[in-house]
Design a protein around this motif. Structure first.
Motif, short mmCIF file in Angstrom:
data_model
loop_
_atom_site.label_atom_id
_atom_site.label_comp_id
_atom_site.label_asym_id
_atom_site.label_seq_id
_atom_site.Cartn_x
_atom_site.Cartn_y
_atom_site.Cartn_z
N GLY A 127 6.72 9.80 77.74
CA GLY A 127 5.39 9.95 78.58
C GLY A 127 4.17 9.79 77.58
O GLY A 127 3.22 9.34 77.83
N TRP A 128 4.29 10.89 76.47
CA TRP A 128 3.12 11.00 75.67
C TRP A 128 2.99 9.64 74.82
O TRP A 128 1.63 9.37 74.81
N LEU A 129 3.97 9.18 74.41
CA LEU A 129 3.83 7.83 73.67
C LEU A 129 3.05 6.60 74.57
O LEU A 129 2.42 5.71 74.21
N GLY A 130 3.75 6.62 76.03
CA GLY A 130 3.26 5.70 76.83
C GLY A 130 1.49 5.81 77.04
O GLY A 130 0.90 4.82 77.09
N VAL A 131 1.19 7.17 77.19
CA VAL A 131 -0.37 7.47 77.10
C VAL A 131 -0.92 6.86 76.22
O VAL A 131 -2.04 6.44 75.91
N LEU A 132 -0.43 7.37 74.98
CA LEU A 132 -0.90 7.09 73.39
C LEU A 132 -1.24 5.43 73.42
O LEU A 132 -2.16 5.18 73.06
N LEU A 145 0.24 8.42 86.66
CA LEU A 145 1.51 8.24 86.77
C LEU A 145 2.28 9.37 85.44
O LEU A 145 3.12 10.08 86.15
N ALA A 146 1.79 9.58 84.41
CA ALA A 146 2.02 10.39 83.48
C ALA A 146 1.72 11.96 83.81
O ALA A 146 2.81 12.64 83.99
N THR A 147 0.73 12.02 84.71
CA THR A 147 0.57 13.44 85.15
C THR A 147 1.55 13.75 86.19
O THR A 147 2.02 14.77 86.44
N VAL A 148 1.93 12.83 87.32
CA VAL A 148 2.72 13.09 88.25
C VAL A 148 4.39 13.36 87.54
O VAL A 148 5.17 14.25 87.95
N GLY A 149 4.74 12.47 86.39
CA GLY A 149 5.78 12.52 85.70
C GLY A 149 6.01 13.78 85.20
O GLY A 149 7.15 14.26 85.21
N PHE A 150 5.03 14.35 84.61
CA PHE A 150 4.94 15.60 83.90
C PHE A 150 5.28 16.77 84.94
O PHE A 150 5.70 17.75 84.64
N ALA A 151 4.69 16.66 86.11
CA ALA A 151 4.98 17.69 87.30
C ALA A 151 6.29 17.48 87.61
O ALA A 151 6.94 18.60 87.99
N GLY A 152 6.88 16.41 87.73
CA GLY A 152 8.26 16.20 87.97
C GLY A 152 9.28 16.78 87.04
O GLY A 152 10.41 17.30 87.42
N LEU A 153 8.81 16.60 85.90
CA LEU A 153 9.62 17.19 84.75
C LEU A 153 9.67 18.64 84.85
O LEU A 153 10.75 19.37 84.67
#
Length: 109
Positions: free
Chosen positions: A63-68, A91-99
């Motif tokens: 997720g971090w690499l995708g945002v980067l 999407l990354a924010t929602v993904g981190f919440a899901g994780l």
């Protein structure tokens, strides 16, 4: 002071006389830094949860690499892909919440 003196000397068509471009670049760098901190904290929390934790740590890193990858052109001063960066951040924010939810549910068992 006459009206001629109050206008900036560098004014021209298409020229940004302010620091808006630099502020935008720095804002994207702060965004990547914040997402990186969240990814590291997620991975740190996930280490103690076995296989699920390893999966969460890998997903946090991806997720971090995708945002980067999406924000790098904007944070380096070049024009990025218009209209795609903010949805990826969301999407990354929602993904981190899901994780995070996955980690909490895995630690309950």
């Amino acid at each position: 002071m006459s009206p001629e003196q109050s206008e900036p000397e560098h004014r021209g068509p298409g020229r940004d006389v302010g620091l808006a471009a630099e502020r935008t670049r720095l804002a994207w760098r702060r965004t990547v830094l914040a997402v990186g901190v969240v990814a590291v904290l997620t991975a740190r929390l996930a280490v103690s949860n076995g296989t699920v934790g390893a999966l969460v740590a890998v997903l946090a890193g991806l997720g971090w690499l995708g945002v980067l990858a999406m924000t790098f052109p904007r944070s380096s001063g070049r024009r990025g892909r218009p209209g795609r960066t903010l949805p990826v951040i969301a999407l990354a924010t929602v993904g981190f919440a899901g994780l995070g939810l996955l980690l909490v549910l895995a630690s309950v068992h």
